[in-house]
Design an enzyme around this catalytic site. Structure first.
Site, PDB file in Angstrom:
ATOM      1  N   ASP A 155      36.508  69.922  52.167  1.00 14.04           N
ATOM      2  CA  ASP A 155      35.926  69.324  50.962  1.00 14.04           C
ATOM      3  C   ASP A 155      34.722  68.454  51.336  1.00 14.04           C
ATOM      4  O   ASP A 155      34.864  67.462  52.050  1.00 14.04           O
ATOM      5  CB  ASP A 155      37.043  68.481  50.311  1.00 14.04           C
ATOM      6  CG  ASP A 155      36.715  68.036  48.914  1.00 14.04           C
ATOM      7  OD1 ASP A 155      35.574  68.252  48.476  1.00 14.04           O
ATOM      8  OD2 ASP A 155      37.612  67.457  48.271  1.00 14.04           O
TER       9      ASP A 155
ATOM     10  N   ASP B 246      35.565  69.233  39.667  1.00 16.13           N
ATOM     11  CA  ASP B 246      37.022  69.235  39.508  1.00 16.13           C
ATOM     12  C   ASP B 246      37.450  69.563  38.079  1.00 16.13           C
ATOM     13  O   ASP B 246      36.864  69.069  37.116  1.00 16.13           O
ATOM     14  CB  ASP B 246      37.596  67.860  39.862  1.00 16.13           C
ATOM     15  CG  ASP B 246      37.538  67.611  41.361  1.00 16.13           C
ATOM     16  OD1 ASP B 246      36.863  68.371  42.074  1.00 16.13           O
ATOM     17  OD2 ASP B 246      38.171  66.638  41.805  1.00 16.13           O
TER      18      ASP B 246
HETATM   19  C1  GLA Z   1      37.837  66.431  45.495  1.00 17.10           C
HETATM   20  C2  GLA Z   1      38.324  67.860  45.308  1.00 17.10           C
HETATM   21  C3  GLA Z   1      39.721  67.831  44.729  1.00 17.10           C
HETATM   22  C4  GLA Z   1      40.641  67.078  45.677  1.00 17.10           C
HETATM   23  C5  GLA Z   1      40.103  65.675  45.921  1.00 17.10           C
HETATM   24  C6  GLA Z   1      40.875  64.962  47.014  1.00 17.10           C
HETATM   25  O1  GLA Z   1      37.709  65.784  44.276  1.00 17.10           O
HETATM   26  O2  GLA Z   1      37.443  68.579  44.489  1.00 17.10           O
HETATM   27  O3  GLA Z   1      40.192  69.155  44.512  1.00 17.10           O
HETATM   28  O4  GLA Z   1      40.761  67.793  46.874  1.00 17.10           O
HETATM   29  O5  GLA Z   1      38.736  65.698  46.307  1.00 17.10           O
HETATM   30  O6  GLA Z   1      40.425  63.666  47.260  1.00 17.10           O
END
Ligand code: GLA
Length: 744
Positions: free
Chosen positions: A491, A555
């Site tokens: 990520d 997200d």
């Molecule tokens: C980002 C990702 C999420 C999750 C969070 C974890 O927002 O897009 O899917 O993995 O980080 O902190």
């Protein structure tokens, strides 16, 4: 991306409330960060106009991470005080802000969202900001211009005042009343019967409430009323009102229930509406059926682990004819293990028997460079547990997957952010105390025939603020390999602070190539899931940079706006999906979700959930369940165990769907399948049920087509000239058009 401690922030409830003053228009915007931008006297006439309710990335600031400010000038008239029954406080709703924020009213701080600390860089992006002030508060300028200034920090992905509710209102009776239909699930005591417990609560210490509650079930297809009941209600803070209603429903289809509470003194109304879940997937047959992918990739020398997914009355006996040397099957559990030393293709005949019958299916094992030939089917901890994930929750999820879902092909148990501690003196990453024994955990998950995933960031910190893999990539990959992980979600997060402000294509690829090189030395196959929210059109280069999947968006959350905004814009990325490399429009938001630690039933209606699963299957997306597996209700389980629907996602061709039709609120998405047939999702994006009449030629079908309803697993027979069907609001009819001869 952090769990919450927020100043002056009030959770929103299911209850609808209207806003006295609209503040969706007139906002000004500037990137950067200067504290004098909070001042009401600042001349912001040269700031650019911006829309709220939309990330700044979609408004000319592609890829911008960091600080920015929003400002709005708004008159707050005292007439809103006169209109209100209670004359106590105002509240200012500012939607959800990605990631953290500080809000100033006329130069004074009125609230801050900074996650667990005071630094807004750690804010919680998925919280509706609602700030309350007493009407006598001197920071409010009544009948004059007020300046609301919002200081925002975004650490990656979408940024800004991106979604939610906006407005300024008087707090009134209705703000203290919450109709809660979320604590209890619908019960289905007999065919056509439902019962449901609801609660009405007061959040006020000062007032008791009396009034009437009307419960009304309607058929949205023709607006007819199926059920109506009105009851007297009284409640106070320490004395919630609870009631269980029972009703009969004529058909297995979409119905709506509306709860309408009228308060006696003020005559104000609080109402809430929800869809009634209805189960479409027929019961699983007792005779054996083999599910899951028909093709499987493994690299030479890597540990092989595949549990044959099959349903039917237990006990089942598994056989695999033609397994290549190096692989062995446990006939009682259906788990195939071992390893293959040479590249090659092997066609195996899987057979599953029970006391009633026997089923067989051909299964292709491709030993070569490519893994993850079909999208991952699994669970991830983030959408339910957030940073509160721990070893026991992961094991419990694995147990439920093994017991209820694995026979349908679900296989991955993935730990998201929140497992990390710090590095030891050799630089090796250590798990925190919530994960006392990583190797023990992966051994446990593997013993169930399931696989297990882990999470990190190419930056110095993950999105949750833990140590990332920056400058330790190969070392971390080897640690994951030694622990026994099979999947890595990687990520971007704070890599935004390492990469240049406007990265080139090569700079976008770089962290993924570096970690990919590390994973190649991990000693086992580790599926590589990119998470960088679609930057640099990742779908165009994700495969070549070694991704087995890549997130295409920011997200997701459990709202129709988020789901439809993501899902129905995937046609740009869709053509780039293929075996071993898939678009990932983010994880599923069905069941009990919440981003930890407190959970709620998804806010999606049942029809929106049918849309979610159908569209994601058409898109060949990884399907990662994001709910508390120990609280899988009948509806969610039914939704996740339709083998014909899952087969569309797992189809060996690996195609992503195309949008082939769009008229009024209807859209049709089509996906070619490996048996020559086509899957068609007919979606109604409108707010009302629709009667669709779509010429077969618009569905790319010849004058006569053989259709099957995939959710109901029912043949619809031969359809001539046009498809006709009722489609619920935000719902879908998911079809398979069979027989190649039917194609134009
Ligand atoms: C980002 C990702 C999420 C999750 C969070 C974890 O927002 O897009 O899917 O993995 O980080 O902190």
């Amino acid at each position: 991306m952090k769990s919450l401690t927020v100043l002056l922030l009030v959770a929103i409830v299911m209850t609808a409330r209207s806003q006295d003053i609209n503040i969706t228009k007139g906002w000004k915007f500037k990137t950067g960060d200067q504290m004098q931008w909070a001042s009401p006297n600042l001349n912001d006439s040269d700031w650019e106009p911006i829309e709220v309710g939309k990330p700044w990335e979609l408004q000319g600031h592609t890829g911008y991470n960091g600080y920015a400010w929003y400002r709005l000038r708004v008159v707050i008239p005292s007439s809103i005080k006169a209109k209100a029954f209670l004359k106590e406080k105002i509240h200012i709703d500012l939607g959800e802000i990605d990631d953290g924020d500080e809000v100033y009213l006329n130069g004074s701080l009125i609230g801050r969202n900074a996650g667990q600390g005071s630094d807004i860089r750690q804010g919680n992006y998925s919280l509706q900001r609602s700030y309350q002030l007493p009407i006598a508060d001197s920071r409010i300028f009544w009948d004059k211009e007020n300046v609301i200034a919002v200081r925002v920090y975004d650490s990656g992905g979408d940024g800004g005042m991106f979604t939610g509710k906006y407005g300024i209102s008087m707090m009134d009776v209705t703000d203290y009343v919450e109709i809660n239909a979320n604590d209890h699930n619908f019960q289905f005591p007999a065919k056509g019967k439902i019962s449901k417990k609801i609660t009405i609560r007061s959040s006020s210490d000062k007032y008791d409430f009396n009034g009437k509650l009307q419960i009304l079930i309607s058929d949205p297809a023709n607006d007819s009323t199926i059920f109506k009941q009105t009851i007297g209600v009284d409640f106070a803070r320490d004395r919630p009102f609870e009631y269980t209603y029972k009703a009969s429903l004529p058909q297995t289809k979409s119905y709506l229930v509306t709860y309408r509470f009228e308060e006696d003194r003020s005559k104000k109304i609080v109402s809430a509406t929800e869809g009634i879940p209805y189960l479409l997937t027929p019961p699983t047959p007792e005779t054996p059926r083999i599910n899951g992918p028909a093709v499987y990739g493994v690299r030479p020398g890597s540990p092989f682990l595949f549990r044959i997914p099959a349903t039917g009355k237990k006990p089942l006996i598994y056989e695999a004819a033609g397994l290549p040397a190096g692989l062995v099957l446990d006939k009682q559990t259906g788990i195939i293990t071992g390893s293959l030393s040479e590249k090659g293709q092997y066609t195996v005949k899987l057979v599953v028997k029970n006391s009633l019958a026997s089923a067989s299916r051909s299964f292709r094992i491709l030993c070569g460079d490519q893994i993850g030939l079909t999208p991952a089917l699994g669970w991830n901890s983030w959408n339910c547990w957030g940073l509160t994930v721990n070893d026991e929750k992961v094991k419990a999820s694995a147990r439920v997957m093994h017991e209820k879902l694995a026979d349908h092909g679900w296989a991955y148990i993935n730990i998201d952010d929140g497992w990390e501690d710090k590095r030891n003196s050799n630089g090796e990453m250590l798990p925190n105390s919530k994960f006392p024994d990583m190797k023990g955990l992966t051994d446990y998950v593997h013993s169930l025939g399931l696989k297990v995933g882990i999470y990190s960031s190419p930056g110095p910190q993950t999105c949750g603020g833990f140590a990332g893999s920056y400058q330790h990539e190969e070392q971390d990959a080897k640690t994951y390999g030694a622990w026994g992980f099979d999947y890595l979600k990687y990520d971007w997060c704070s890599y935004g602070n390492v990469a240049p402000a406007q990265p080139s294509l090569e700079e976008y690829k770089k962290p993924y190539l570096v970690m990919g090189a590390g994973l190649a030395k991990a000693g086992r196959d580790i599926l590589f899931s990119f998470c960088q929210y679609g930057m640099g059109e990742v779908w165009k280069w994700g495969a070549e940079a070694g991704g087995n999947s890549w997130r295409t968006t920011g997200d997701i959350n459990d709202s129709w706006g988020s789901l439809s905004g993501i899902g129905f814009t995937q046609n740009t990325a869709s053509p780039y999906a293929g075996p071993g490399h898939f678009n990932d429009p983010d994880m599923l938001v069905v069941g009990k979700v919440g981003w930890g630690p407190s959970l709620h039933n998804t806010r999606l209606t049942p029809d929106e959930q049918y849309t979610h699963i159908s569209l994601w299957a058409l898109l060949a997306s990884p399907l990662l369940i994001g709910c508390d597996m120990s609280q899988l209700d009948d509806f969610t389980l039914n939704l996740l165990t339709n083998d014909e629907v899952l087969a569309v996602d797992q189809d060996a061709l690996g195609r992503g769907a195309d949008k082939i039709y769009e008229k009024d609120h209807l859209q049709v998405w089509e996906k070619e399948l490996s048996d020559g047939s086509h899957a068609l999702g007919i979606f109604n994006l409108g707010e009302k049920a629709a009667q669709a009449v779509i010429p077969l030629s618009d569905l790319h079908l010849a004058a006569q087509a053989q259709l099957r309803d995939l959710w109901r697993q029912q043949d619809l027979g031969v359809v001539k000239t046009a498809y006709r069907g009722a489609i619920p609001a935000h719902g879908v009819v998911f079809l398979k058009a069979k027989a190649a001869g039917n194609r134009k």
